[in-house]
Design an enzyme around this catalytic site. Sequence first.
Site, PDB file in Angstrom:
ATOM      1  N   HIS A  79       0.840  -1.190   0.000  1.00 33.22           N
ATOM      2  CA  HIS A  79       0.000   0.000   0.000  1.00 33.22           C
ATOM      3  C   HIS A  79       0.870   1.232   0.000  1.00 33.22           C
ATOM      4  CE1 HIS A  79      -3.595   2.394   0.759  1.00 33.22           C
ATOM      5  NE2 HIS A  79      -2.784   3.160   1.463  1.00 33.22           N
ATOM      6  N   ASP A 157     -15.381   2.866   5.787  1.00 32.13           N
ATOM      7  CA  ASP A 157     -14.273   3.770   5.444  1.00 32.13           C
ATOM      8  C   ASP A 157     -14.636   4.610   4.219  1.00 32.13           C
ATOM      9  OD1 ASP A 157     -11.502   4.818   5.391  1.00 32.13           O
ATOM     10  OD2 ASP A 157     -11.528   3.795   3.469  1.00 32.13           O
ATOM     11  N   ARG A 164     -14.706  13.073   5.265  1.00 33.90           N
ATOM     12  CA  ARG A 164     -13.450  13.732   5.674  1.00 33.90           C
ATOM     13  C   ARG A 164     -12.933  14.633   4.566  1.00 33.90           C
ATOM     14  NH1 ARG A 164      -9.774   8.999   6.521  1.00 33.90           N
ATOM     15  NH2 ARG A 164      -8.169  10.570   6.815  1.00 33.90           N
ATOM     16  N   SER A 179      -8.157   4.278   8.434  1.00 32.17           N
ATOM     17  CA  SER A 179      -8.735   4.173   7.097  1.00 32.17           C
ATOM     18  C   SER A 179      -7.934   3.175   6.250  1.00 32.17           C
ATOM     19  CB  SER A 179      -8.713   5.567   6.455  1.00 32.17           C
ATOM     20  OG  SER A 179      -8.887   5.494   5.071  1.00 32.17           O
ATOM     21  N   LYS A 183      -9.003  -1.241   5.384  1.00 32.79           N
ATOM     22  CA  LYS A 183      -9.146  -1.821   4.037  1.00 32.79           C
ATOM     23  C   LYS A 183      -8.184  -2.985   3.849  1.00 32.79           C
ATOM     24  CE  LYS A 183      -8.684   2.269   2.217  1.00 32.79           C
ATOM     25  NZ  LYS A 183      -8.959   3.664   2.246  1.00 32.79           N
TER      26      LYS A 183
HETATM   27  N1  URA Z   1      -5.459   6.858   2.013  1.00 32.66           N
HETATM   28  C1  URA Z   1      -6.506   6.229   2.604  1.00 32.66           C
HETATM   29  O1  URA Z   1      -6.896   5.145   2.197  1.00 32.66           O
HETATM   30  N2  URA Z   1      -7.083   6.815   3.657  1.00 32.66           N
HETATM   31  C2  URA Z   1      -6.676   8.004   4.150  1.00 32.66           C
HETATM   32  O2  URA Z   1      -7.248   8.469   5.119  1.00 32.66           O
HETATM   33  C3  URA Z   1      -5.604   8.651   3.519  1.00 32.66           C
HETATM   34  C4  URA Z   1      -5.000   8.045   2.450  1.00 32.66           C
END
Ligand code: URA
Length: 423
Positions: A79, A157, A164, A179, A183
């Site tokens: 990621h 999320d 947000r 967040s 995932k």
């Molecule tokens: N990437 C994400 O998946 N969530 C965030 O809050 C910021 C970057």
Amino acid sequence: MSSILEAIETKKRGGELSEDVIRAVVAGYTSKDIPDYQMSALLMAIFLRGMGYEETLALTRAMAESGRRYFFPGCADKHSTGGVGDKVSLTALPIVAACGVPVAKLSGRGLGATGGTVDKLESISGFSCNLSEERFRKQVEEVGLAILEAGDLAPADKEIYALRDTTGTVDSLPLIGSSIVSKKAATGAEFLLYDVKCGSGAFMKSLEDARELARLLVRLSGDFGISASAFITGMDEPLGSAVGNALEVREAVRFLKGGRTSADLSEMARRVAARLLELSEAMDPEPAVERALSSGAAYEKFQKFVEAQGGEPEALEGLAVSREVQEVLAPRDGYVSRFEAAGIGAAALALGAGRQKKGDEVDPGVGVEVLVKVGDSVERGEPVARLYHRDERGLRRAKELVEGALNLSEQPPERQPVILESL
Ligand code: URA
């Protein structure tokens, strides 16, 4: 008192939210029982007051469990926190898969100046990241590499992130950490590498902030049984040379086929792949990475992956890059001391490569190619970038942005390492 009012009252005074309250709020917001205005108040209180580790873990868990959860033992994922010209997933993951470690990855679309892997891959004719669970699972087993767009995984999320984004509460460490990890936990891969970008083109502008986020991501992941590690990598200049969807796929293909690519991209792809192989303890990582590249196995894996997700492998040879190209020239002699990622990303956005707001269409064929990297010497009038554009849309603005992003010095600057820290 309702759970959301209790949460707002507690957090605005700097108190700690209990796991039960967090779960009730996440469930209530996802089911739309809690309205946006109350959730916004809570998010702002969290933004201002912060969250302790146990609260952040509880929030992550509640979001991870808000939808389906997959489990992919023995599989790898990576990621990135988002950068400009970041094509590490496109280059490192086919290497990992070619070495026999299956990859099950969830990806997103780009927002603002940072690109998203889903948009990049969709520049390949026919390609789709919209896979059913069954197809995703089958592809991980049969091809060893599958990339899915976040759909019904961690739906809480998705809702909270959208709120947000419009309430000035994105750049909060516990909210970013929960967040991202919610995932990843819902996707279920066992080995995970976080690429935390740091610099002008990233969320995290300072090394201290990047380090704090990297530590949080690794710790939260560990609490979900994921074997995780993190690199903190520079994002003051774009990674590699291409910024824009088809342009980036073209650069990734060139790298996988053994063509000439920037040293920073080549090093990042190799090191990310090697670290994922190291986490899976499957083999001696560096020689395996080199074998996968030199034998052509990594590119072959990429072609199979593209085909499995509906793309035409032949399309990789002729990606839909715009033929309308304008060069940007160096204004004087000197050394490139900075070529700001933020400015280049904004230029690509002005040309139509990204979206200003959710739901905007992206143009797969436009973007910016930087022709010089920090430390290179340039002569006045030498091309430093190419702008791939469609009609005149955004062209003047993009040119100004690229010109403004270029800083030249009399003396050669110190070059930064690609990977600033590893944990
Ligand atoms: N990437 C994400 O998946 N969530 C965030 O809050 C910021 C970057």
